[in-house]
Design a protein around this motif. Structure first.
Motif, PDB file in Angstrom:
ATOM      1  N   LEU A  91       0.835  -1.207   0.000  1.00  0.00           N
ATOM      2  CA  LEU A  91       0.000   0.000   0.000  1.00  0.00           C
ATOM      3  C   LEU A  91       0.868   1.254   0.000  1.00  0.00           C
ATOM      4  O   LEU A  91       0.593   2.218  -0.713  1.00  0.00           O
ATOM      5  N   ALA A  92       1.937   1.250   0.799  1.00  0.00           N
ATOM      6  CA  ALA A  92       2.811   2.426   0.869  1.00  0.00           C
ATOM      7  C   ALA A  92       3.400   2.716  -0.510  1.00  0.00           C
ATOM      8  O   ALA A  92       3.365   3.855  -0.983  1.00  0.00           O
ATOM      9  N   CYS A  93       3.923   1.690  -1.173  1.00  0.00           N
ATOM     10  CA  CYS A  93       4.541   1.904  -2.488  1.00  0.00           C
ATOM     11  C   CYS A  93       3.520   2.408  -3.507  1.00  0.00           C
ATOM     12  O   CYS A  93       3.773   3.363  -4.241  1.00  0.00           O
ATOM     13  N   ALA A  94       2.362   1.727  -3.549  1.00  0.00           N
ATOM     14  CA  ALA A  94       1.350   2.114  -4.531  1.00  0.00           C
ATOM     15  C   ALA A  94       0.848   3.535  -4.272  1.00  0.00           C
ATOM     16  O   ALA A  94       0.666   4.324  -5.199  1.00  0.00           O
ATOM     17  N   ARG A  95       0.649   3.867  -3.000  1.00  0.00           N
ATOM     18  CA  ARG A  95       0.165   5.215  -2.661  1.00  0.00           C
ATOM     19  C   ARG A  95       1.208   6.277  -2.986  1.00  0.00           C
ATOM     20  O   ARG A  95       0.888   7.445  -3.148  1.00  0.00           O
ATOM     21  N   LEU A  96       2.464   5.874  -3.039  1.00  0.00           N
ATOM     22  CA  LEU A  96       3.508   6.825  -3.430  1.00  0.00           C
ATOM     23  C   LEU A  96       3.757   6.750  -4.938  1.00  0.00           C
ATOM     24  O   LEU A  96       4.826   7.064  -5.439  1.00  0.00           O
ATOM     25  N   SER A  97       2.725   6.258  -5.658  1.00  0.00           N
ATOM     26  CA  SER A  97       2.680   6.290  -7.130  1.00  0.00           C
ATOM     27  C   SER A  97       3.616   5.312  -7.813  1.00  0.00           C
ATOM     28  O   SER A  97       3.923   5.479  -8.990  1.00  0.00           O
ATOM     29  N   LEU A  98       4.104   4.323  -7.100  1.00  0.00           N
ATOM     30  CA  LEU A  98       4.943   3.333  -7.765  1.00  0.00           C
ATOM     31  C   LEU A  98       4.075   2.177  -8.242  1.00  0.00           C
ATOM     32  O   LEU A  98       3.139   1.771  -7.553  1.00  0.00           O
ATOM     33  N   ASN A  99       4.405   1.687  -9.415  1.00  0.00           N
ATOM     34  CA  ASN A  99       3.664   0.583  -9.999  1.00  0.00           C
ATOM     35  C   ASN A  99       4.029  -0.693  -9.232  1.00  0.00           C
ATOM     36  O   ASN A  99       5.158  -1.169  -9.308  1.00  0.00           O
ATOM     37  N   THR A 100       3.084  -1.220  -8.476  1.00  0.00           N
ATOM     38  CA  THR A 100       3.397  -2.249  -7.491  1.00  0.00           C
ATOM     39  C   THR A 100       2.568  -3.508  -7.701  1.00  0.00           C
ATOM     40  O   THR A 100       1.374  -3.433  -7.991  1.00  0.00           O
ATOM     41  N   ILE A 101       3.215  -4.668  -7.530  1.00  0.00           N
ATOM     42  CA  ILE A 101       2.463  -5.922  -7.551  1.00  0.00           C
ATOM     43  C   ILE A 101       2.740  -6.671  -6.256  1.00  0.00           C
ATOM     44  O   ILE A 101       3.860  -6.656  -5.744  1.00  0.00           O
ATOM     45  N   ILE A 102       1.681  -7.287  -5.707  1.00  0.00           N
ATOM     46  CA  ILE A 102       1.859  -8.060  -4.472  1.00  0.00           C
ATOM     47  C   ILE A 102       1.399  -9.494  -4.708  1.00  0.00           C
ATOM     48  O   ILE A 102       0.312  -9.726  -5.240  1.00  0.00           O
ATOM     49  N   PHE A 103       2.283 -10.435  -4.367  1.00  0.00           N
ATOM     50  CA  PHE A 103       1.990 -11.856  -4.563  1.00  0.00           C
ATOM     51  C   PHE A 103       1.583 -12.515  -3.254  1.00  0.00           C
ATOM     52  O   PHE A 103       2.159 -12.241  -2.206  1.00  0.00           O
ATOM     53  N   THR A 104       0.594 -13.390  -3.353  1.00  0.00           N
ATOM     54  CA  THR A 104       0.205 -14.178  -2.191  1.00  0.00           C
ATOM     55  C   THR A 104       0.029 -15.629  -2.627  1.00  0.00           C
ATOM     56  O   THR A 104      -0.367 -15.885  -3.767  1.00  0.00           O
ATOM     57  N   VAL A 105       0.324 -16.583  -1.740  1.00  0.00           N
ATOM     58  CA  VAL A 105       0.149 -17.992  -2.107  1.00  0.00           C
ATOM     59  C   VAL A 105      -1.329 -18.339  -2.210  1.00  0.00           C
ATOM     60  O   VAL A 105      -1.698 -19.289  -2.858  1.00  0.00           O
ATOM     61  N   SER A 106      -2.194 -17.545  -1.526  1.00  0.00           N
ATOM     62  CA  SER A 106      -3.613 -17.785  -1.626  1.00  0.00           C
ATOM     63  C   SER A 106      -4.364 -16.471  -1.451  1.00  0.00           C
ATOM     64  O   SER A 106      -4.090 -15.716  -0.514  1.00  0.00           O
ATOM     65  N   MET A 107      -5.295 -16.217  -2.339  1.00  0.00           N
ATOM     66  CA  MET A 107      -6.079 -14.987  -2.258  1.00  0.00           C
ATOM     67  C   MET A 107      -6.898 -14.929  -0.970  1.00  0.00           C
ATOM     68  O   MET A 107      -7.343 -13.872  -0.547  1.00  0.00           O
ATOM     69  N   ASP A 108      -7.087 -16.096  -0.369  1.00  0.00           N
ATOM     70  CA  ASP A 108      -7.880 -16.122   0.857  1.00  0.00           C
ATOM     71  C   ASP A 108      -7.029 -15.873   2.108  1.00  0.00           C
ATOM     72  O   ASP A 108      -7.523 -15.963   3.223  1.00  0.00           O
ATOM     73  N   SER A 109      -5.746 -15.596   1.906  1.00  0.00           N
ATOM     74  CA  SER A 109      -4.905 -15.397   3.086  1.00  0.00           C
ATOM     75  C   SER A 109      -4.369 -13.970   3.199  1.00  0.00           C
ATOM     76  O   SER A 109      -3.391 -13.717   3.874  1.00  0.00           O
ATOM     77  N   VAL A 110      -5.027 -13.022   2.519  1.00  0.00           N
ATOM     78  CA  VAL A 110      -4.604 -11.619   2.643  1.00  0.00           C
ATOM     79  C   VAL A 110      -4.880 -11.140   4.067  1.00  0.00           C
ATOM     80  O   VAL A 110      -5.968 -11.333   4.598  1.00  0.00           O
ATOM     81  N   ALA A 111      -3.860 -10.547   4.682  1.00  0.00           N
ATOM     82  CA  ALA A 111      -3.985 -10.040   6.058  1.00  0.00           C
ATOM     83  C   ALA A 111      -4.620 -11.071   6.981  1.00  0.00           C
ATOM     84  O   ALA A 111      -5.435 -10.755   7.838  1.00  0.00           O
ATOM     85  N   LEU A 112      -4.201 -12.294   6.806  1.00  0.00           N
ATOM     86  CA  LEU A 112      -4.709 -13.392   7.629  1.00  0.00           C
ATOM     87  C   LEU A 112      -4.156 -13.276   9.050  1.00  0.00           C
ATOM     88  O   LEU A 112      -3.033 -12.875   9.258  1.00  0.00           O
ATOM     89  N   MET A 113      -4.987 -13.658  10.018  1.00  0.00           N
ATOM     90  CA  MET A 113      -4.518 -13.707  11.402  1.00  0.00           C
ATOM     91  C   MET A 113      -4.501 -15.168  11.827  1.00  0.00           C
ATOM     92  O   MET A 113      -5.486 -15.669  12.353  1.00  0.00           O
ATOM     93  N   PRO A 114      -3.399 -15.846  11.560  1.00  0.00           N
ATOM     94  CA  PRO A 114      -3.379 -17.290  11.808  1.00  0.00           C
ATOM     95  C   PRO A 114      -3.278 -17.651  13.282  1.00  0.00           C
ATOM     96  O   PRO A 114      -3.449 -18.806  13.645  1.00  0.00           O
ATOM     97  N   CYS A 115      -3.011 -16.668  14.139  1.00  0.00           N
ATOM     98  CA  CYS A 115      -2.865 -16.983  15.561  1.00  0.00           C
ATOM     99  C   CYS A 115      -3.916 -16.229  16.366  1.00  0.00           C
ATOM    100  O   CYS A 115      -5.104 -16.456  16.197  1.00  0.00           O
ATOM    101  N   ASN A 116      -3.481 -15.315  17.224  1.00  0.00           N
ATOM    102  CA  ASN A 116      -4.425 -14.648  18.127  1.00  0.00           C
ATOM    103  C   ASN A 116      -5.379 -13.733  17.370  1.00  0.00           C
ATOM    104  O   ASN A 116      -4.988 -13.096  16.400  1.00  0.00           O
ATOM    105  N   PRO A 117      -6.640 -13.652  17.842  1.00  0.00           N
ATOM    106  CA  PRO A 117      -7.613 -12.829  17.118  1.00  0.00           C
ATOM    107  C   PRO A 117      -7.643 -11.397  17.615  1.00  0.00           C
ATOM    108  O   PRO A 117      -8.709 -10.833  17.827  1.00  0.00           O
ATOM    109  N   ASN A 118      -6.502 -10.792  17.867  1.00  0.00           N
ATOM    110  CA  ASN A 118      -6.545  -9.383  18.282  1.00  0.00           C
ATOM    111  C   ASN A 118      -5.383  -8.584  17.737  1.00  0.00           C
ATOM    112  O   ASN A 118      -4.384  -9.122  17.293  1.00  0.00           O
TER     113      ASN A 118
END
Lengths: 458, 639
Positions: free
Chosen positions: B24-51
């Motif tokens: 987000l920081a790079c894209a908001r600073l106008s840089l052409n940015t790509i972000i890779f994830t192993v699964s679209m369902d794991s963006v900002a995942l909280m695999p441990c504590n829920p807080n």
């Protein structure tokens, strides 16, 4: 922002000749103005021409400490390129230290080892090509200072400091555990515990300060240790050296009670002779107190007089002691030459390179020779006082005082009912100060203590 | 077969908490940015504590927000309970913590990524980092697509060569059964990067319907909540909150653990990675603190979308059959049905000593890394690094000065400095005790500390910046007024003091002096402060804190001055410490390893003594002899 002003004794603490106390920095002139008195009354020395020397007195409050010559040198043509004042005083250690103390009261701090040279370099006084030499000086002096710091601590003192530090760290660790895991640890009622710990720790540091001040008196002169097995004649040697036309300057029983220190003057040389007093009329130093004691004493000694009963054969204890003092400044005395000798100088020459004198304390044989040898060693320079030891003592005192102040500030915070997280700041400051004496730095002590003592986290 | 796919300015690998902030920081600073994830369902995942948040972590989130990051805003949108911790202690350690609806948190962040201009979100595994002449050139996916780029930000979290373990059961997966990244470690090792192996763990999740809450203490959220983000007002995001529950382990629990300890991979030696002392498993707790007869267990909802409850305090890698008995020995969990087992996870990460303070890897230009991959632990620690790595990658590509926060400016500064300077041999967790200037680094003043920097970087807009400047001015004026307003010993004053158990005035006093009394504060003096204007709560808070604790705050500010002097003495990047003869060998080794950027950083490396620092200073003077007079002047100060 300017750097602070520093001071130190610039000469050795030998009792002969004169001593110089050097001050460098912005506050050097204001400081000397406050403690210097011209013989015709008050005269501001800082108004004098630079690079001039002035006769007068150093005073601490109303007390005149010594008559002195004071050199004032204004920046930048000085050793450090800062304002420099040098106080030339009569050589005695007590006087020199009193003057230094008076100087340090003027918002001036004790110089770090090698600091004058470091400043000279950083301020461009010393050529860049000499950087390496400067580095070496700083490094060497620091090593000596650290070694002395630890050597100077009596075993009991070290234990006390370590106990205080541990107690402080544990309190901080508890506070921090409660701050980081508040659902698990409560600080309710903790202030009362802390208060009682503070009281104990302040008292302990106070006692360290007192004993550190006493220590100053005891340690005057060339530290001379008499070693020997029972009945070798060490006590007689002490008596002979102390008696007769030589004045006893002080006679103070050591705080640990098992050593007796006698200060005598041999012509211009002050000798501080340490005998294992408690052992004199009881038992064997080797067997009772053990070689440990001899190790400790000889480590700090400037000079060792090892008295051997030549009428009895050498045993493994002699071998151990000879090995122990191999690198030290020592004189071996083959005593009881009035009896039939079993041990001859040749027997010992195989084991030791130290000079040997054949003595008999009954008929004073060899005593004059011993005195001449000591004088000779002193004047040729192979026998000197560990000057750093005195500075070390000042450093300890400074650290004790700082630690005590910090703990008092914690007490103040507790009394003012400040929140507990405020206590940590000054507790840690005290912890660090005490650590300086032991040559320990902070690193991860606190975090490690938190995790080892308290079950933190989810 | 490989082929060129498309050019980007910045490639971010991994869409966890670090990756999201970085991208987000790079894209908001106008840089052409790509972000890779192993699964679209794991963006900002909280695999441990829920807080999100908690002690010192809450500080990080507020700092991220003040710099223009996303975490604070996202948790404000998706929280289901919020509490300010440590309220009975000083303001420096007040800490915000919010329970999140995990699914909501993840989806909401994904929406932000998907709708940010200049940002592409893509599902693919990266297997190779392409480097030429010490510079990053691109990345390659498992399917052979090459994405040429100018900077890479690696945020792989716990996925590299990940193994999940309980008992003798091993899953070769990342967290939550997600696919692990199996090839990247080799690529990194080939680039000469030194790797560590760390471990962490998570407790079981239990079906809410099988829990007897009557045997537990209820923990409700705060009535009046404080938002994480400085752009939100509490009243605007106030909502109905869910509860958490507190119960305790029993001697029976400890007995079960003790009896089966040999079956735990932690103790049998199956797990090689180093775990965080802050997140001990129940095995650790029982073994290391055998005298404790009970440990806390918090039951926390995973979200409103599910019946799953997170069993905080009982993470474990014991075998399945033991886990069931162990959990059921806890009051209220007697009939508990485990939905997901507890497990330990091992993963590869970098030795962070190889990083610059900008989070760029020292020997590879344009290669940045952030998050758990850097040896930290925790969502907030990850996000903070992600943001800084994103900012610094952008600054580099935009030809601007790097942004390095120091230890006196932010917890983020402490975090990164610790990571790159201390030999952290365990996953690093932020703690308030690590911040030596914490009286200045409060969560309440993160906006005053950092919004300006966010604005200069370009992540904070003019309006928000101006609001902070105005706030600062209002605070300054109000403090001045209170310091100069004298109150006489009038009867209404004495009466008010009496009613508040405060001793009566004997002479006139300023309002500020009254505020300094422990039993008084700004609010309670309202009736005798007749000239008072109506001020916003956040301004009042600052005024109160700054007056009440001004003695301590001033002292810390003086310490910071000393600290800054050392930080400002820079060390050339390529200095070879073996060339400095008087340094002790240990110091040479350590300095060569960590390559500190300043005298200040050098002095924090364990094994480097004050004498070594003096030697270093002297040497640097000689080294810099060409500009010696200017540098001398700089170095002389404060030595």
């Amino acid at each position: 922002m300017k750097s602070d002003t520093i001071a130190a004794i610039a000469t050795g603490n030998s009792s002969a000749g004169i001593s110089i106390i050097r001050i460098s920095g912005d506050k050097a002139f204001p400081a000397i103005d406050r403690i210097y008195r011209h013989k015709n009354g008050r005269k501001k020395i800082s108004n004098m021409k630079s690079h001039t020397i002035h006769y007068g007195f150093i005073v601490d409050g109303n007390e005149v400490i010594d008559e002195v010559m004071v050199t004032i040198m204004k920046a930048p043509s000085t050793y450090t390129r800062e304002d420099v004042v040098e106080i030339n005083c009569h050589g005695g250690i007590v006087v020199t230290r009193k003057i230094l103390e008076a100087v340090l009261k003027q918002d001036i701090r004790l110089a770090e080892p090698g600091e004058f040279t470091k400043r000279a370099f950083l301020n461009g006084r010393i050529d860049l090509s000499q950087a390496e030499a400067v580095c070496d000086i700083i490094n060497a002096k620091n090593e000596i200072a650290l070694k002395n710091s630890l050597n100077q601590l009596r075993g009991r003192e070290k234990t006390i400091i370590e106990t205080i530090r541990k107690s402080i760290l544990r309190d901080v660790a508890y506070i921090e555990a409660a701050l980081d895991d508040p659902e698990n640890f409560t600080l309710e009622g903790f202030a009362d515990d802390l208060k009682s710990h503070l009281k104990l720790n302040c008292k302990a540091i106070d006692e360290l300060i007192k004993s550190s001040k006493n220590g100053k008196l005891i340690k005057e002169g060339i530290k001379t240790v008499i070693l020997g097995k029972p009945n070798a004649g060490k006590s007689s040697l002490l008596n002979i050296l102390v008696k007769e036309d030589r004045a006893i300057v002080t006679d103070i029983a050591g705080t640990t009670r098992d050593t007796l220190e006698e200060t005598i003057r041999l012509n211009d040389i002050t000798l501080n002779i340490i005998d294992t007093a408690g052992i004199r009329n009881t038992d064997d130093v080797i067997e009772k107190i053990g070689v440990e004691k001899a190790i400790k004493l000889s480590q700090d000694a400037d000079l060792i007089l090892y008295v051997i009963d030549s009428s009895r054969a050498l045993d493994e204890n002699d071998d151990r002691i000879l090995a122990l003092i191999e690198d030290k400044n020592a004189i071996l005395l083959l005593n009881k030459s009035d009896l039939r000798p079993v041990v001859t100088p040749n027997d010992i020459k195989d084991k030791s390179n130290h000079p040997i004198i054949i003595t008999s304390f009954l008929d004073y044989r060899g005593v004059e020779e011993l005195e001449l040898l000591i004088k000779e060693k002193f004047f040729e320079g192979s026998l000197t006082i560990h000057e750093d030891i005195y500075i070390t003592n000042d450093r300890h005192l400074e650290a004790f005082n700082n630690a005590l102040n910090s703990l008092r500030m914690v007490e103040d915070s507790v009394n003012k009912q400040m929140p507990e997280d405020f206590y940590s700041i000054d507790l840690m400051a005290a912890y660090e100060e005490l650590g300086k004496i032991l040559g320990e730095n902070l690193s991860e002590d606190l975090i490690n203590m938190i995790f080892s003592e308290f079950c933190m986290g989810k | 077969m490989s082929y060129i796919y498309e050019d980007y300015d910045v490639v971010v690998i991994g869409a966890g908490h670090a990756g999201c902030e970085a991208a987000l920081a790079c894209a908001r600073l106008s840089l052409n940015t790509i972000i890779f994830t192993v699964s679209m369902d794991s963006v900002a995942l909280m695999p441990c504590n829920p807080n999100i948040g908690g002690t010192s972590k809450g500080h990080l989130v507020r700092e991220i927000d003040a710099l223009g990051g996303e975490m604070g805003k996202n948790i404000d949108k998706t929280y289901i309970q919020s509490r300010m911790l440590n309220l009975s202690k000083g303001p420096a350690v007040h800490s915000l913590r919010a329970q999140a609806d995990k699914m909501d948190y993840s989806n909401s962040m994904r929406k932000v990524l998907e709708n940010t201009p200049n940002l592409t979100l893509k599902q693919a595994e990266i297997i190779d980092i392409l480097v030429e002449d010490g510079k990053v050139k691109g990345v390659k996916t498992y399917s052979g697509a090459i994405y040429p780029c100018k900077a890479v930000i690696l945020c792989t979290g716990t996925y590299l060569n990940a193994r999940c373990i309980y008992g003798d059961t091993v899953h070769e997966t990342g967290p939550n059964g997600l696919q692990s990244a199996l090839y990247l470690t080799e690529s990194l090792k080939k680039l000469g990067i030194e790797m560590f192996r760390f471990k962490t763990g998570t407790p079981a999740r239990i079906d809410k319907r099988t829990i007897d809450f009557t045997k537990m203490e209820e923990q409700k959220g705060d009535e009046k909540i404080v938002p994480f983000s400085f752009i939100n007002r509490g009243e605007d995001i106030q909502k109905e909150q869910v509860s958490c529950w507190l119960t305790y382990t029993t001697p029976k629990t400890h007995e079960i653990v003790q009896e089966n300890i040999h079956r735990s991979p932690l103790f049998s030696g199956d797990i090689k990675g180093t775990g965080a002392r802050y997140c001990p498993s129940i095995e650790d707790k029982v073994v290391r603190f055998p005298d404790r007869d009970r440990h806390q267990v918090f039951i926390e909802p995973e979200g409103n979308y599910t019946n799953e409850m997170y069993i905080s305090g009982l993470s474990s890698s014991l075998p399945e059959d033991v886990q069931v008995r162990m959990y059921r020995s806890v009051p209220g969990l007697e009939k508990a049905e485990i939905v997901r087992n507890a497990y330990a996870i091992e993963y590869d990460c970098i030795n962070p000593a190889q990083l610059k303070p900008t989070l760029e890897i020292r020997n590879i230009e344009g290669f940045f890394s952030a998050g758990q991959f850097n040896g930290s632990s925790g969502y907030e620690e990850a996000a903070a690094q992600g943001l800084m790595a994103g900012i610094n990658a952008s600054m580099k590509l935009l030809g601007k000065e790097p942004v390095v926060l120091d230890r006196s400016e932010a917890y983020i500064g402490v975090l990164i400095d610790d990571l790159i300077t201390k030999e952290t041999m365990e996953p690093y967790r932020m703690m308030t005790s690590r911040a030596e200037y914490r009286l200045l680094l409060r969560q309440d003043n993160a906006d005053l500390r950092l919004t300006k920097i966010g604005y200069q970087v370009g992540l904070i807009d003019k309006e928000r910046y101006q609001a902070v400047v105005n706030k600062e001015e209002t605070i300054r004026k109000e403090i001045k007024r209170l310091e100069s307003t004298v109150i006489g010993a009038k009867s209404e004053v004495q009466e008010l003091l009496k009613s508040l158990n405060s001793s009566p005035l004997t002479t006139a006093s300023t309002l500020a002096d009254l505020i300094r009394r422990p039993e008084l504060n700004y609010e309670v003096l309202k009736t005798i402060d007749t000239q008072r204007e109506d001020l916003p709560d956040d301004v009042i808070e600052q005024v109160n804190i700054n007056i009440k604790y001004d003695g301590y705050i001033e002292r810390q500010k003086r310490q910071v001055e000393q600290f800054r002097k050392q930080e400002n003495k820079k060390i050339p990047e390529n200095l070879d410490y073996d060339m400095i003869p008087s340094l002790r060998i240990e110091a040479k080794q350590k300095l060569n390893k960590f390559k500190p950027v300043s005298i200040g950083q050098a002095s924090r490396i364990s094994g480097v003594s004050p004498a070594d620092i003096s030697v270093l200073l002297v040497y640097l003077m000689q080294y810099n002899s060409k500009e010696s007079s200017a540098i001398r002047k700089e170095y002389r100060n404060g030595i």
